[in-house]
Structures are given as C-alpha cells and as structure tokens.
Enzyme design. Structure first.
Site, PDB file in Angstrom:
ATOM      1  N   TYR A  18       0.843  -1.212   0.000  1.00  0.00           N
ATOM      2  CA  TYR A  18       0.000   0.000   0.000  1.00  0.00           C
ATOM      3  C   TYR A  18       0.876   1.260   0.000  1.00  0.00           C
ATOM      4  O   TYR A  18       0.378   2.352  -0.211  1.00  0.00           O
ATOM      5  CB  TYR A  18      -0.944   0.045   1.209  1.00  0.00           C
ATOM      6  CG  TYR A  18      -1.916  -1.108   1.319  1.00  0.00           C
ATOM      7  CD1 TYR A  18      -2.083  -2.015   0.279  1.00  0.00           C
ATOM      8  CD2 TYR A  18      -2.686  -1.294   2.467  1.00  0.00           C
ATOM      9  CE1 TYR A  18      -2.963  -3.077   0.386  1.00  0.00           C
ATOM     10  CE2 TYR A  18      -3.576  -2.341   2.583  1.00  0.00           C
ATOM     11  CZ  TYR A  18      -3.708  -3.236   1.538  1.00  0.00           C
ATOM     12  OH  TYR A  18      -4.589  -4.289   1.659  1.00  0.00           O
ATOM     13  N   HIS A  44       0.460 -11.503   2.309  1.00  0.00           N
ATOM     14  CA  HIS A  44      -0.576 -10.782   1.557  1.00  0.00           C
ATOM     15  C   HIS A  44      -1.343 -11.664   0.565  1.00  0.00           C
ATOM     16  O   HIS A  44      -2.567 -11.636   0.515  1.00  0.00           O
ATOM     17  CB  HIS A  44       0.077  -9.604   0.819  1.00  0.00           C
ATOM     18  CG  HIS A  44      -0.864  -8.491   0.511  1.00  0.00           C
ATOM     19  ND1 HIS A  44      -0.463  -7.182   0.408  1.00  0.00           N
ATOM     20  CD2 HIS A  44      -2.197  -8.469   0.264  1.00  0.00           C
ATOM     21  CE1 HIS A  44      -1.504  -6.419   0.131  1.00  0.00           C
ATOM     22  NE2 HIS A  44      -2.574  -7.179   0.038  1.00  0.00           N
TER      23      HIS A  44
HETATM   24  N1  LIG Z   1      -5.752  -8.477   1.624  1.00  0.00           N
HETATM   25  C1  LIG Z   1      -6.075  -8.016   0.441  1.00  0.00           C
HETATM   26  O1  LIG Z   1      -5.704  -8.600  -0.584  1.00  0.00           O
HETATM   27  C2  LIG Z   1      -6.905  -6.774   0.326  1.00  0.00           C
HETATM   28  C3  LIG Z   1      -7.491  -6.435  -0.902  1.00  0.00           C
HETATM   29  C4  LIG Z   1      -8.277  -5.271  -0.956  1.00  0.00           C
HETATM   30  C5  LIG Z   1      -8.468  -4.498   0.190  1.00  0.00           C
HETATM   31  N2  LIG Z   1      -7.856  -4.849   1.385  1.00  0.00           N
HETATM   32  C6  LIG Z   1      -8.056  -4.049   2.622  1.00  0.00           C
HETATM   33  O2  LIG Z   1      -9.443  -3.900   2.846  1.00  0.00           O
HETATM   34  C7  LIG Z   1      -9.750  -2.529   3.053  1.00  0.00           C
HETATM   35  C8  LIG Z   1     -11.162  -2.217   2.639  1.00  0.00           C
HETATM   36  O3  LIG Z   1     -11.416  -2.628   1.331  1.00  0.00           O
HETATM   37  P1  LIG Z   1     -11.849  -1.632   0.140  1.00  0.00           P
HETATM   38  O4  LIG Z   1     -11.391  -0.262   0.443  1.00  0.00           O
HETATM   39  O5  LIG Z   1     -11.413  -2.288  -1.108  1.00  0.00           O
HETATM   40  O6  LIG Z   1     -13.426  -1.728   0.128  1.00  0.00           O
HETATM   41  P2  LIG Z   1     -14.633  -1.300   1.074  1.00  0.00           P
HETATM   42  O7  LIG Z   1     -14.164  -0.948   2.437  1.00  0.00           O
HETATM   43  O8  LIG Z   1     -15.650  -2.355   0.898  1.00  0.00           O
HETATM   44  O9  LIG Z   1     -15.195  -0.021   0.326  1.00  0.00           O
HETATM   45  C9  LIG Z   1     -14.588   1.209   0.379  1.00  0.00           C
HETATM   46  C10 LIG Z   1     -15.437   2.168  -0.437  1.00  0.00           C
HETATM   47  O10 LIG Z   1     -16.751   2.240   0.124  1.00  0.00           O
HETATM   48  C11 LIG Z   1     -17.064   3.594   0.460  1.00  0.00           C
HETATM   49  N3  LIG Z   1     -17.790   3.553   1.732  1.00  0.00           N
HETATM   50  C12 LIG Z   1     -17.261   3.306   2.960  1.00  0.00           C
HETATM   51  N4  LIG Z   1     -18.225   3.326   3.899  1.00  0.00           N
HETATM   52  C13 LIG Z   1     -19.391   3.595   3.256  1.00  0.00           C
HETATM   53  C14 LIG Z   1     -20.727   3.737   3.696  1.00  0.00           C
HETATM   54  N5  LIG Z   1     -21.056   3.634   4.971  1.00  0.00           N
HETATM   55  N6  LIG Z   1     -21.666   3.994   2.751  1.00  0.00           N
HETATM   56  C15 LIG Z   1     -21.339   4.127   1.456  1.00  0.00           C
HETATM   57  N7  LIG Z   1     -20.092   3.980   0.984  1.00  0.00           N
HETATM   58  C16 LIG Z   1     -19.115   3.717   1.879  1.00  0.00           C
HETATM   59  C17 LIG Z   1     -15.747   4.324   0.538  1.00  0.00           C
HETATM   60  O11 LIG Z   1     -15.892   5.659   0.119  1.00  0.00           O
HETATM   61  P3  LIG Z   1     -15.353   6.936   0.958  1.00  0.00           P
HETATM   62  O12 LIG Z   1     -13.902   6.696   1.244  1.00  0.00           O
HETATM   63  O13 LIG Z   1     -15.595   8.047   0.029  1.00  0.00           O
HETATM   64  O14 LIG Z   1     -16.186   7.007   2.204  1.00  0.00           O
HETATM   65  C18 LIG Z   1     -14.870   3.553  -0.433  1.00  0.00           C
HETATM   66  O15 LIG Z   1     -15.054   4.043  -1.754  1.00  0.00           O
HETATM   67  C19 LIG Z   1      -8.675  -1.812   2.230  1.00  0.00           C
HETATM   68  O16 LIG Z   1      -8.559  -0.472   2.615  1.00  0.00           O
HETATM   69  C20 LIG Z   1      -7.466  -2.648   2.564  1.00  0.00           C
HETATM   70  O17 LIG Z   1      -6.954  -2.277   3.841  1.00  0.00           O
HETATM   71  C21 LIG Z   1      -7.097  -5.978   1.446  1.00  0.00           C
END
Ligand SMILES: NC(=O)c1ccc[n+]([C@@H]2O[C@H](COP(=O)([O-])OP(=O)(O)OC[C@H]3O[C@@H](n4cnc5c(N)ncnc54)[C@H](OP(=O)(O)O)[C@@H]3O)[C@@H](O)[C@H]2O)c1
Length: 279
Positions: free
Chosen positions: A51, A109
């Site tokens: 990241y 990861h």
């Molecule tokens: N291990 C892996 O391979 C892997 C892969 C992908 C992700 N990750 C981790 O998982 C974390 C979260 O995943 P992600 O960011 O992909 O997806 P997510 O948390 O499902 O979705 C994030 C998106 O949803 C929006 N959002 C958040 N809360 C909301 C709500 N209450 N209502 C409406 N929209 C909302 C955010 O917008 P705003 O920011 O504009 O609020 C952002 O665009 C990442 O940050 C990372 O740390 C790990």
C-alpha cells in the site's frame, strides 16, 4: 455509540471486531483520514508493504496521541518477499517505516502459488513471533489447500485469514473451513467496494427496520457471521457511521436475506487467489 466488541484469536490475543482499511490512503490527506479514524474510535489499522503507506500509518498513530498498546497495527508481506530471509527483512522494514517495535498482526498478503514459497514466508512469521517482533500471525487470500499445507508443514495454525467477503461474495465455504480450523475470518472490501449493494431490498429493508444506514447493515451482517470487517472510508462521517454497529442486531432472516445476495461470480475483479498473484 456502543463500545466496539472484540474477537479472541486462537493465540489468545484479542482484536477489535472492526478494523480500518487504509488502502489507498496516502500522503498528508491519508494521514488526516487515518487520524480521523482513530479519533472517531477505530483501534485497528490495516496496512501492507504494497500500500506504500506504512509511514503514514505510523504518523497517524503518533498524531492520535493514543497509547501504542491501544491500537492494533496490521501489515502484510508482499509476494516478492516470500523467501525466508526476505520475509524477515520485509517485516523489519515495515516496523521501521511504521516506527514501532512490534507488529500486532503480520500477514502474508497473497499465497502466489506459482512462486511456491508461501510456506517459507509462514516459517519466517513463526520465527518473528518467537522473537517478539510480531504478536499475532496470519495470512490473506489463502484457500483451503494453502491453509492445510502451511498447517501440515509447520504445525502452526494462522490466527486469521483476511479474504474478500461482502454480500455479493459471502464466502460460506471458507468461513466453514476457518471455523473448523479455529481461524478468524477477516473481511477485505467488506462493503463490496464500488459494487456495494447499498440499494438492494434486503439491505434497505433491514436499514429501515433498525433505523440505520445500508452501510451499517452490511457491517452488522459481517459481525453476525463472525467476520472482522475492515471498511475503508476517507469521510469522517462515514468512518463514524461504520463503527456504530454495536447497538442493534439483525434478525436471522435479515442475515439470510443479505447472504442470499451472493452470486458465484460475485468476486471483485482480481480477487481469485488461484489466479491472481501480487508481487
Ligand atoms: N488483503 C487483500 O488482498 C486486500 C485487498 C483489498 C483491500 N484490502 C483491505 O481492505 C480494506 C477495505 O477494502 P476496500 O477499500 O477495497 O473496500 P470497502 O471498504 O468495501 O469499500 C470502500 C469504499 O466504500 C465507500 N464507503 C465506505 N463506507 C461507506 C458507507 N457507509 N456507505 C457508502 N459507501 C461507503 C468508501 O468511500 P469513501 O472513502 O468516500 O467514504 C470507499 O469508496 C482496504 O482499505 C485494505 O486495507 C485488502
């Protein structure tokens, strides 16, 4: 807002039941979003070498003024560092960039099976735990076969497996595998990212019934399935909302209706551990 619940892991440590996802938060804006998350009450930050924001995570931790012991910091070893010595160096590098002495949760990861060195990376995490540089060790994006292999070859079961999970991809099979092995399911993209089913009837009906938002319903669904979601939001109001999910309970029927949104091809692009490899 009700207090954050916790999950006990198989190594007897405890994690908050919700963490904060930090990808793709970077730079000063990223630090501000993470500091705000700590201010509204998150006590777990999920980062990764890939990241490229570990420096920012460390800075947010210090700016928050919170005692180190109150915040769980999780990071991940990238695919290019699975060889034993590289994995050790990777975690040492994370500690340096984060400016901390111990990682609370160290993960691999991606398994990157074609490289075929994830068992080495796992052995490195075991050694780092023995040395006290990592408190809890786990994996991410591991399938049942990958889990069985590292457990068979090392005798050590990961404390968590962080996998893609959201209403369109509820991961019933992997959750059953985790349950059998005593591994905590941690959910990445817990809302379903841009494909979050915020307007689906199963979600909006439950939101109306409990006087909460669709996003809160989805996160509550995770908790009731025993998953630890790590939602990312750069918006303080949403950060707060996403944490305020401990004061209501979905009915079994509501949980089932949300799980029924799952479809076989519900994965986000690039989420299949058997085909996706990340260096
Ligand atoms: N291990 C892996 O391979 C892997 C892969 C992908 C992700 N990750 C981790 O998982 C974390 C979260 O995943 P992600 O960011 O992909 O997806 P997510 O948390 O499902 O979705 C994030 C998106 O949803 C929006 N959002 C958040 N809360 C909301 C709500 N209450 N209502 C409406 N929209 C909302 C955010 O917008 P705003 O920011 O504009 O609020 C952002 O665009 C990442 O940050 C990372 O740390 C790990």
């Amino acid at each position: 807002m009700s207090a954050i619940s916790t999950y006990s892991l198989n190594d007897h440590t405890v994690l908050p039941a919700i963490g904060f996802g930090t990808y793709p938060l970077k730079g000063e804006e990223g630090i501000e979003a993470m500091t705000s998350a700590l201010e509204v009450g998150y006590r777990m930050l999920d980062t990764a070498v890939n990241y490229e924001n570990e420096v920012e995570v460390g800075e947010a931790l210090r700016r928050s003024g919170l005692p180190r012991a109150e915040v769980v910091i999780a990071s991940k070893i990238p695919g290019r560092d699975h060889a034993y010595d590289d994995a050790i160096a990777s975690v040492r590098g994370s500690l340096e960039r984060l400016g901390i002495e111990q990682l609370d949760l160290g993960l691999i990861h991606w398994p990157n099976p074609s490289v075929n060195k994830y068992v080495e990376a796992w052995r490195a995490l075991i050694a780092l735990r023995e040395e006290g540089l990592v408190r809890s060790i786990g994996v991410s994006n591991f399938t049942k076969a990958h889990l069985n292999r590292i457990i068979a070859e090392s005798g050590v079961t990961p404390a968590v497996n962080q996998i893609e999970m959201h209403p369109r991809f509820p991961q019933a099979e992997m959750r059953a595998v985790h349950e059998r092995l005593g591994i905590r399911t941690e959910a990445w993209s817990p809302m379903g990212k841009r494909q979050a089913p915020l307007e689906e009837q199963a979600v909006t009906a439950a939101a109306k019934a409990h006087g909460v938002t669709p996003g809160q319903v989805i996160l509550r669904w995770h908790l009731q399935l025993g998953s630890l979601p790590i939602p990312k939001s750069a918006t303080p109001a949403r950060q707060q909302q996403n944490l305020d999910v401990f004061g209501f309970e979905l009915t079994d029927a509501e949980v089932a209706a949300i799980s029924a949104l799952g479809v076989p091809d519900g994965r986000l692009f690039g989420g299949d551990p058997d085909t996706h490899e990340e260096m």
